[in-house]
Design an enzyme around this catalytic site. Structure first.
Site, PDB file in Angstrom:
ATOM      1  N   GLU A 156     -35.124 -59.249 -43.612  1.00 50.53           N
ATOM      2  CA  GLU A 156     -33.797 -59.470 -44.202  1.00 50.53           C
ATOM      3  C   GLU A 156     -33.929 -59.691 -45.693  1.00 50.53           C
ATOM      4  O   GLU A 156     -34.830 -60.404 -46.140  1.00 50.53           O
ATOM      5  CB  GLU A 156     -33.147 -60.754 -43.664  1.00 50.53           C
ATOM      6  CG  GLU A 156     -32.686 -60.744 -42.256  1.00 50.53           C
ATOM      7  CD  GLU A 156     -32.063 -62.096 -41.886  1.00 50.53           C
ATOM      8  OE1 GLU A 156     -31.565 -62.808 -42.780  1.00 50.53           O
ATOM      9  OE2 GLU A 156     -32.104 -62.436 -40.709  1.00 50.53           O
ATOM     10  N   ARG A 194     -24.489 -72.642 -35.583  1.00 54.10           N
ATOM     11  CA  ARG A 194     -25.501 -71.915 -34.813  1.00 54.10           C
ATOM     12  C   ARG A 194     -26.757 -72.778 -34.715  1.00 54.10           C
ATOM     13  O   ARG A 194     -26.853 -73.808 -35.363  1.00 54.10           O
ATOM     14  CB  ARG A 194     -25.811 -70.553 -35.450  1.00 54.10           C
ATOM     15  CG  ARG A 194     -26.405 -70.650 -36.842  1.00 54.10           C
ATOM     16  CD  ARG A 194     -26.705 -69.262 -37.408  1.00 54.10           C
ATOM     17  NE  ARG A 194     -27.251 -69.372 -38.754  1.00 54.10           N
ATOM     18  CZ  ARG A 194     -27.533 -68.340 -39.528  1.00 54.10           C
ATOM     19  NH1 ARG A 194     -27.324 -67.101 -39.099  1.00 54.10           N
ATOM     20  NH2 ARG A 194     -28.021 -68.506 -40.726  1.00 54.10           N
ATOM     21  N   HIS A 239     -20.811 -62.700 -47.543  1.00 57.51           N
ATOM     22  CA  HIS A 239     -22.215 -62.300 -47.725  1.00 57.51           C
ATOM     23  C   HIS A 239     -22.245 -60.780 -47.790  1.00 57.51           C
ATOM     24  O   HIS A 239     -21.676 -60.105 -46.925  1.00 57.51           O
ATOM     25  CB  HIS A 239     -23.031 -62.801 -46.538  1.00 57.51           C
ATOM     26  CG  HIS A 239     -24.515 -62.727 -46.716  1.00 57.51           C
ATOM     27  ND1 HIS A 239     -25.197 -61.540 -46.889  1.00 57.51           N
ATOM     28  CD2 HIS A 239     -25.451 -63.703 -46.761  1.00 57.51           C
ATOM     29  CE1 HIS A 239     -26.489 -61.798 -47.011  1.00 57.51           C
ATOM     30  NE2 HIS A 239     -26.669 -63.105 -46.944  1.00 57.51           N
ATOM     31  N   ASN A 260     -34.204 -66.319 -33.983  1.00 55.30           N
ATOM     32  CA  ASN A 260     -33.946 -65.896 -35.362  1.00 55.30           C
ATOM     33  C   ASN A 260     -34.270 -67.042 -36.306  1.00 55.30           C
ATOM     34  O   ASN A 260     -33.824 -68.172 -36.086  1.00 55.30           O
ATOM     35  CB  ASN A 260     -32.470 -65.524 -35.549  1.00 55.30           C
ATOM     36  CG  ASN A 260     -32.219 -64.874 -36.895  1.00 55.30           C
ATOM     37  OD1 ASN A 260     -32.773 -63.808 -37.180  1.00 55.30           O
ATOM     38  ND2 ASN A 260     -31.428 -65.508 -37.734  1.00 55.30           N
ATOM     39  N   GLU A 261     -35.057 -66.760 -37.320  1.00 52.44           N
ATOM     40  CA  GLU A 261     -35.406 -67.789 -38.309  1.00 52.44           C
ATOM     41  C   GLU A 261     -35.594 -69.140 -37.618  1.00 52.44           C
ATOM     42  O   GLU A 261     -34.906 -70.125 -37.920  1.00 52.44           O
ATOM     43  CB  GLU A 261     -34.361 -67.861 -39.411  1.00 52.44           C
ATOM     44  CG  GLU A 261     -34.379 -66.640 -40.300  1.00 52.44           C
ATOM     45  CD  GLU A 261     -33.580 -66.803 -41.583  1.00 52.44           C
ATOM     46  OE1 GLU A 261     -32.744 -67.712 -41.654  1.00 52.44           O
ATOM     47  OE2 GLU A 261     -33.804 -66.019 -42.525  1.00 52.44           O
ATOM     48  N   TRP A 320     -24.237 -68.643 -49.306  1.00 55.30           N
ATOM     49  CA  TRP A 320     -24.656 -70.020 -49.000  1.00 55.30           C
ATOM     50  C   TRP A 320     -25.216 -70.770 -50.199  1.00 55.30           C
ATOM     51  O   TRP A 320     -25.665 -71.906 -50.048  1.00 55.30           O
ATOM     52  CB  TRP A 320     -25.662 -70.025 -47.841  1.00 55.30           C
ATOM     53  CG  TRP A 320     -26.728 -68.973 -47.933  1.00 55.30           C
ATOM     54  CD1 TRP A 320     -26.718 -67.752 -47.317  1.00 55.30           C
ATOM     55  CD2 TRP A 320     -27.953 -69.026 -48.685  1.00 55.30           C
ATOM     56  NE1 TRP A 320     -27.853 -67.042 -47.634  1.00 55.30           N
ATOM     57  CE2 TRP A 320     -28.633 -67.810 -48.461  1.00 55.30           C
ATOM     58  CE3 TRP A 320     -28.549 -69.983 -49.509  1.00 55.30           C
ATOM     59  CZ2 TRP A 320     -29.873 -67.517 -49.045  1.00 55.30           C
ATOM     60  CZ3 TRP A 320     -29.778 -69.699 -50.089  1.00 55.30           C
ATOM     61  CH2 TRP A 320     -30.424 -68.470 -49.852  1.00 55.30           C
ATOM     62  N   GLU A 361     -19.928 -65.882 -42.756  1.00 50.57           N
ATOM     63  CA  GLU A 361     -20.702 -65.003 -43.635  1.00 50.57           C
ATOM     64  C   GLU A 361     -19.887 -63.816 -44.133  1.00 50.57           C
ATOM     65  O   GLU A 361     -20.443 -62.794 -44.525  1.00 50.57           O
ATOM     66  CB  GLU A 361     -21.980 -64.568 -42.919  1.00 50.57           C
ATOM     67  CG  GLU A 361     -22.900 -65.771 -42.739  1.00 50.57           C
ATOM     68  CD  GLU A 361     -24.236 -65.452 -42.107  1.00 50.57           C
ATOM     69  OE1 GLU A 361     -24.268 -64.600 -41.204  1.00 50.57           O
ATOM     70  OE2 GLU A 361     -25.239 -66.072 -42.504  1.00 50.57           O
ATOM     71  N   LYS A 362     -18.563 -63.972 -44.155  1.00 49.29           N
ATOM     72  CA  LYS A 362     -17.749 -62.815 -44.566  1.00 49.29           C
ATOM     73  C   LYS A 362     -17.907 -62.506 -46.051  1.00 49.29           C
ATOM     74  O   LYS A 362     -17.629 -61.398 -46.485  1.00 49.29           O
ATOM     75  CB  LYS A 362     -16.286 -62.991 -44.169  1.00 49.29           C
ATOM     76  CG  LYS A 362     -15.593 -64.222 -44.694  1.00 49.29           C
ATOM     77  CD  LYS A 362     -14.170 -64.266 -44.141  1.00 49.29           C
ATOM     78  CE  LYS A 362     -13.471 -65.579 -44.449  1.00 49.29           C
ATOM     79  NZ  LYS A 362     -14.087 -66.722 -43.762  1.00 49.29           N
TER      80      LYS A 362
HETATM   81  C1  GLA Z   1     -30.528 -65.786 -42.584  1.00 45.18           C
HETATM   82  C2  GLA Z   1     -30.124 -65.424 -41.170  1.00 45.18           C
HETATM   83  C3  GLA Z   1     -29.052 -64.393 -41.104  1.00 45.18           C
HETATM   84  C4  GLA Z   1     -27.996 -64.638 -42.147  1.00 45.18           C
HETATM   85  C5  GLA Z   1     -28.639 -64.713 -43.502  1.00 45.18           C
HETATM   86  C6  GLA Z   1     -27.669 -64.907 -44.633  1.00 45.18           C
HETATM   87  O1  GLA Z   1     -31.489 -65.001 -43.092  1.00 45.18           O
HETATM   88  O2  GLA Z   1     -31.222 -65.002 -40.417  1.00 45.18           O
HETATM   89  O3  GLA Z   1     -28.493 -64.421 -39.824  1.00 45.18           O
HETATM   90  O4  GLA Z   1     -27.369 -65.846 -41.862  1.00 45.18           O
HETATM   91  O5  GLA Z   1     -29.510 -65.812 -43.512  1.00 45.18           O
HETATM   92  O6  GLA Z   1     -28.307 -64.921 -45.869  1.00 45.18           O
END
Ligand code: GLA
Length: 690
Positions: free
Chosen positions: A324, A127, A375, A165-166, A332, A372-373
């Protein structure tokens, strides 16, 4: 970089607060229904209601689902999702869907991909594979943003725009051709002429003088150390380039939906070095932050507190959104531990204690497929008969009980000065030691204050320091004249100010301030250092003085410091090359005092010193708590109501004395003392101001 005329039509006062329709605190997370068959949405909404969810971030990674082939748009699933959420009374922080461009885009236009400093291309398949500076990528991202705004701008579920996002999470520094071109434009805006750039970068050194801006490159992999000011300016540029991307999308949203506020989720952990978030603050209608605890960190609750305080610092003390965090494990880290019973609730409420008005997670439903399965999520793989789900429901109920704290502010009379450009510059190569890590220094002082029960604000050097009785300035290597004067003024006005080693060394161009270190703070501190004596990896020296608890040890850094008349030596080295020389000094300044800490003390020595500073500045907490129990107070603007958050990070129950009011989580009256079970959180509302 493209220059834009400032957006003048926007009136922040006219924007509705993002959570206007929520009664109390926000609760929810990322919702990614595109990962699931449509039928799942029925169950999702039913369970969201059961848990008390009232806000969700939607469509963050949905570009390829919305536009599977260029120009072919599939809105049905998102229309349905928005409608259902609205019917369920859930507000949406709707994303621009730009966080991951679809594969067709990067295959057709590989020139929009970012590059590392050695030229490596970062391909699609994960991504964030885009160069924010690329005009064509920008065009596509703005088109997607426009579509989202036009389609959902009037949707009653829409409460907030969530830009990308981030931003900068995976690619904080891009060295692509478009970044190079944008860097040059940024440099022209900063310096005007190439002569001024040459001056600022000190290019007489090593024959680096530039004839034109066209000759300038980002600091690519080179035979030896790249020019430090070039590196520093590239850091500044990169943060600005990411912010410029945010602004461009934000301005597009504002034009179409001027009534909807906009934000993006920051990552203010001690590991996020890429973005100067203090410089982003004015562009965020509300600050949103993401935080994940680090399994290997034995004091992860202290790191959490620092991250939350950084978020509040960026927000200028206003309430902010925890956009979040995780209910349990992440995917991760090298080893991803599940959270222990009570840990998630404590994490969540620690953020609320420190100013969050909303508690959200990545993500609502745990993924079956993809990276991320493993997570955790609010609704785990194993379903509702689980500790995680019960924890989600319990948190929802708890947040409802705490709704009244919304809008109140955290009370603090101590500040730790944090600065991103100082961080970037302090860790450049070719320095006296390669072992210095800026955030470790911030963290060490922050932790010492945390352990003394002192709530701090984290503020940039140019912040208004008037409200603080204690100001700690860890390793502020780079500071401009205004920042240094601001710190000095705090001492003159009556604060206790503590400045630590390798501070005030260079100006904003990374040029050494001559005449002896720490140049910018020499007069304030009444010291002059001739030379640095950094220590080898396992080397320790002794430090003696009452202020450091008698005998302490120090590592990492020592320096040969001389004191002026009127500067008191409160601790000195008692062995090593600098035996007998000052290690810690103090000077009366105006109505306050200025301390210099020229070395890195061991935790016990630092705890003693911080104890002295806390005592001198009078910022000690007014409620006594045992070790590992965290107390933080929020207060209404008029001071009439306060809420004391008590978080027990230990396995032992305890009782806090001197408290009267109402405990909100258990709904009981507190008359003189409060029982705090192991691992528990309590929130006491008091009518009187503190
Ligand atoms: C970040 C991203 C999310 C996800 C989380 C996992 O915060 O914004 O999309 O990937 O990490 O911890």
């Amino acid at each position: 970089m493209r220059r834009r005329t400032p957006f003048t039509a926007f009136d922040p006062a006219a924007v509705s607060p993002w959570n206007v329709q929520i009664d109390g605190l926000g609760f929810g997370g990322d919702y990614n229904p595109e990962q699931w068959p449509a039928e799942v949405r029925d169950e999702d909404v039913r369970l969201m209601r059961e848990a008390g969810v009232n806000v969700l971030s939607v469509a963050i990674f949905a570009w390829a689902t919305i536009e599977p082939r260029e120009g072919e748009l599939e809105w049905g699933w998102l229309d349905d999702t928005m409608d259902r959420l609205h019917e369920a009374g859930i507000q949406v922080a709707l994303a621009t869907a730009t966080a991951s461009p679809p594969p067709w885009l990067t295959r057709r236009h590989p020139e929009i991909l970012p590059r590392l400093a050695d030229g490596t291309v970062l391909y699609q398949g994960a991504r964030q594979a885009y160069a924010v500076t690329h005009p064509l990528y920008r065009e596509y991202a703005l088109r997607m943003t426009t579509r989202m705004a036009e389609r959902y701008g009037d949707h009653p579920a829409l409460a907030l725009w969530h830009v990308d996002n981030e931003i900068g999470c995976h690619v904080p520094r891009d060295y692509s051709e478009s970044a190079t071109a944008a860097f040059r434009v940024w440099l022209v805006a900063r310096y005007g002429t190439i002569e001024r750039l040459n001056e600022a970068w000190g290019t007489a050194f090593w024959s680096q003088r530039y004839a034109t801006f066209e000759d300038v490159l980002p600091p690519l992999v080179a035979p030896m150390f790249a020019n430090p000011t070039q590196q520093l300016d590239f850091d500044r540029f990169s943060s600005d380039a990411l912010l410029d991307y945010y602004r461009d999308l934000r301005d597009t949203l504002r034009e179409i939906t001027p009534h909807v506020p906009t934000t993006t989720n920051l990552m203010t952990t001690s590991a996020t070095k890429g973005m100067d978030y203090f410089s982003w603050a004015d562009d965020l209608d509300v600050v949103a932050n993401d935080h994940y605890t680090i399994a290997s960190d034995g004091e992860r609750h202290v790191e959490l507190a620092l991250s939350a305080d950084l978020a509040r610092g960026v927000a200028g003390g206003d309430p902010w959104i925890l956009m979040e965090h995780s209910t349990s494990a992440v995917n991760w880290q090298p080893r991803n531990r599940a959270k222990l019973p009570g840990e998630m609730l404590r994490n969540s409420l620690q953020h609320v204690a420190r100013g969050a008005d909303s508690v959200m997670f990545f993500q609502w439903r745990q993924s079956r497929a993809g990276a991320e399965k493993y997570h955790s999520a609010m609704l785990p793989h194993a379903g509702t008969g689980t500790d995680v789900w019960r924890g989600t429901v319990e948190l929802g109920t708890t947040l409802q009980r705490l709704g009244e704290v919304r809008g109140s502010r955290v009370v603090s009379r101590a500040a730790v000065v944090v600065d991103y450009p100082a961080w970037w510059a302090a860790e450049l190569d070719s320095h006296p030691t390669q072992d210095l890590r800026y955030m470790e220094e911030v963290r060490a002082w922050y932790s010492a204050l945390w352990h003394q029960g002192v709530t701090v604000d984290t503020v940039p050097p140019y912040a208004d320091l008037d409200g603080y009785d204690l100001v700690v300035v860890p390793t502020l290597y780079l500071v401009d004249d205004d920042g240094a004067a601001n710190v000095a003024r705090a001492a003159e006005r009556g604060a206790t100010v503590a400045v630590t080693f390798f501070s005030g060394i260079v100006d904003e161009h990374d040029h050494v301030r001559l005449g002896g270190y720490p140049g910018a703070f020499r007069d304030l501190l009444g010291v002059r250092t001739e030379e640095f004596f950094p220590l080898q990896v396992d080397e320790r020296v002794g430090v003696t003085g009452k202020a450091v608890g008698g005998d302490a040890t120090a590592d990492l850094w020592t320096e040969k410091t001389l004191v002026r008349d009127g500067t008191e030596v409160v601790a000195a080295y008692d062995d090593g090359a600098l035996a007998g020389h000052p290690a810690v000094t103090r000077r009366e300044v105006g109505a306050g005092a200025a301390w210099y800490v020229g070395t890195r003390l061991d935790p016990a020595g630092l705890a003693s010193l911080v104890g002295r500073l806390v005592e001198e500045s009078g910022v000690a907490p007014d409620v006594a708590a045992p070790a590992g129990v965290e107390l933080v107070r929020r207060r209404t603007a008029d001071g009439a109501t306060t809420w004391l958050f008590a978080l027990n990070h230990t396995d032992d129950g305890t009782t806090l004395d001197g408290l009267t009011g109402t405990e909100l989580i258990t709904g009981t009256a507190v008359e003189g003392s409060l029982a705090l079970p192991p691992g528990a959180v309590r929130v006491v509302r008091a009518a009187a101001s503190h």
